[in-house]
Design an enzyme around this catalytic site. Structure first.
Site, PDB file in Angstrom:
ATOM      1  N   MET A  49      25.401 -59.899  21.515  1.00 55.90           N
ATOM      2  CA  MET A  49      25.414 -58.492  21.136  1.00 55.90           C
ATOM      3  C   MET A  49      25.794 -58.273  19.677  1.00 55.90           C
ATOM      4  O   MET A  49      25.657 -57.165  19.165  1.00 55.90           O
ATOM      5  CB  MET A  49      26.392 -57.725  22.031  1.00 55.90           C
ATOM      6  CG  MET A  49      26.057 -57.790  23.511  1.00 55.90           C
ATOM      7  SD  MET A  49      24.369 -57.232  23.859  1.00 55.90           S
ATOM      8  CE  MET A  49      24.484 -55.518  23.359  1.00 55.90           C
ATOM      9  N   LYS A  50      26.289 -59.303  19.009  1.00 57.36           N
ATOM     10  CA  LYS A  50      26.811 -59.124  17.666  1.00 57.36           C
ATOM     11  C   LYS A  50      25.686 -59.163  16.625  1.00 57.36           C
ATOM     12  O   LYS A  50      24.540 -59.508  16.906  1.00 57.36           O
ATOM     13  CB  LYS A  50      27.845 -60.203  17.365  1.00 57.36           C
ATOM     14  CG  LYS A  50      29.082 -60.154  18.250  1.00 57.36           C
ATOM     15  CD  LYS A  50      29.834 -58.847  18.094  1.00 57.36           C
ATOM     16  CE  LYS A  50      31.240 -58.893  18.679  1.00 57.36           C
ATOM     17  NZ  LYS A  50      31.314 -59.182  20.092  1.00 57.36           N
TER      18      LYS A  50
END
Length: 453
Positions: free
Chosen positions: A198-199
């Site tokens: 998700m980063k």
């Protein structure tokens, strides 16, 4: 005639079927490289070529001498504390609003989290409140670059130098962000970075520890935080002088991270373009406060957070109620908002009721009785919880068209706030938490008779 709000049965601002978000953005070349590594390269151990390559790439990118690839961002933060020599009874200053890993890795070291309130505009640790929390037992300051915006590092570093403290950056949300021309991760003594899927630098699940101090690097390496399998002498393989942690990074994650690192600036630029476009479109909406970015730093928008201000919008209602109703109405329009960490860290049971935590373990924190955590001591952190939300699709919008639709949803809802304030929300939506479109549409069908055309 005003267009009927979707929460009252009207047509949503964002049409069904629109590709809204795209993340991670792996190319065919990225996937081909992953397959090549699976076929041809060493797939385990700390000295695998892709792991070593990632460490070298990241150290070179941010301008530090030392880097370790590890299994997660939390691993990297824990490694940084260990490298800095933080131990039992030491105090570490931590923001009162952030992800919970910061405080928990302090506990892992037997150290004491001491919370500092956050700034109203940046949501980062407030430097003006730091010195008031320093005692003879303070060992380190643990600023977080929350959501992708660098903290006020000059002020924090100046305080650290004055009191001979260590500064450890939580850069998990901010790979590629800069502060006065320097990359985060190279602004303190050590840093931890998360590179999960998700980063901004997605790799599956992994993290990066970095430091400019050779002594920190030697401490981590010498204390065997990562079990090694290829030492030259058998007697060096498994030393047992201290606890160790299996924090190895997988070769697959390292491979994906290296591919994404080559495009990090380009991918961050897409996020910045999306979010800056949305901020420009929302600045004229009374009651909506977009992110503020000082001119001396860049925001890489892992998260896009807005503050909802009922007084600015002309309503005398409690901020949590205002946020909850606005978030529900926006969700019906297809603009999904989320509270994210809908609590402050000092309010977690592990700090307010430590006896419950300690009862499950064969040891007790000898200092726990000396520290009383009162969540009300951190009013700005509470306001973040009560007044702000993330606009979920903004950083990873599939196109600028999505941003325009999100803006349309905001303008539509905020042009009819008198109707939105009549909503009677079910209990599950009263805290402004994320709701699925199905939940919001059920709310729409139950309240459609309230709206006007």
């Amino acid at each position: 005639m005003r267009e009927r709000l979707a929460v009252f049965g009207g047509r949503p601002a964002i049409p069904d079927g629109l590709e809204r978000t795209r993340w991670p953005r792996f190319s065919e070349q990225d996937l081909e490289e992953l397959c090549r590594v699976l076929r041809e390269e060493q797939l385990a151990a700390c000295d695998a070529p892709q792991v070593l390559g990632l460490q070298e790439d990241w150290a070179r990118k941010i301008g530090v001498d030392h880097c370790y690839a590890v299994g997660a961002g939390t691993d990297a933060l824990h490694m940084a504390l260990w490298a800095a020599g933080v131990g039992p009874g030491d105090e570490v200053l931590v923001p009162a609003y952030t992800f919970l890993s910061n405080a928990l890795v302090v506990l892992h070291q037997g150290a004491v989290p001491v919370f500092v309130d956050v700034q109203r505009d940046s949501y980062n640790m407030d430097p003006e409140q730091v010195e008031g929390h320093i005692t003879p037992r303070t060992k380190a300051i643990f600023p977080v670059h929350l959501g992708g915006l660098p903290a006020d590092m000059d002020e924090i570093n100046a305080i650290a130098r004055k009191h001979d403290l260590i500064v450890i950056e939580d850069a998990c949300h901010a790979p590629g962000a800069t502060y006065k021309g320097k990359f985060v991760g190279n602004l303190g003594d050590a840093a931890g970075l998360s590179i999960n899927a998700m980063k901004n630098l997605p790799s599956g699940e992994a993290g990066l520890f970095s430091t400019r101090h050779h002594s920190f690097f030697e401490r981590v390496d010498g204390l065997w935080l990562r079990v090694k399998f290829h030492e030259p002498r058998e007697e060096l393989k498994y030393p047992s002088a201290t606890l160790g942690y299996n924090y190895r990074c997988s070769v697959m994650s390292s491979t994906l991270a290296r591919c994404q690192l080559a495009k990090l600036d380009e991918l961050n630029a897409i996020r910045q373009s999306n979010c800056e476009q949305l901020s420009d479109l929302l600045r004229d909406v009374p009651g909506v406060i977009p992110p503020r970015v000082p001119q001396d730093r860049t925001h890489v928008y892992h998260l896009y957070r807005v503050r909802f201000d009922p007084k600015e919008a002309g309503f005398d209602v409690p901020p949590p109620e205002f946020r909850a109703k606005v978030v529900a109405a926006l969700g019906a329009e297809g603009v999904l908002c989320r509270a994210w960490m809908n609590w402050t860290i000092p309010s977690l049971p592990i700090f307010t009721r430590p006896e419950e935590f300690e009862s499950r373990y064969p040891w007790h924190r000898p200092w726990s009785a000396d520290y009383i955590y009162n969540p009300q001591d951190f009013p700005e952190a509470i306001k973040v919880v009560e007044e702000t939300s993330l606009v979920m699709d903004a950083p990873t919008a599939a196109s600028a068209l999505v941003i325009d639709y999100i803006s349309d949803g905001f303008h539509k809802v905020f042009s009819q706030l008198d109707e939105v304030m009549k909503l009677d929300l079910p209990q599950g939506l009263r805290d402004g938490s994320a709701a699925s479109l199905d939940e919001i549409r059920r709310l729409s069908s139950s309240t459609s008779e309230i709206g006007t055309g």
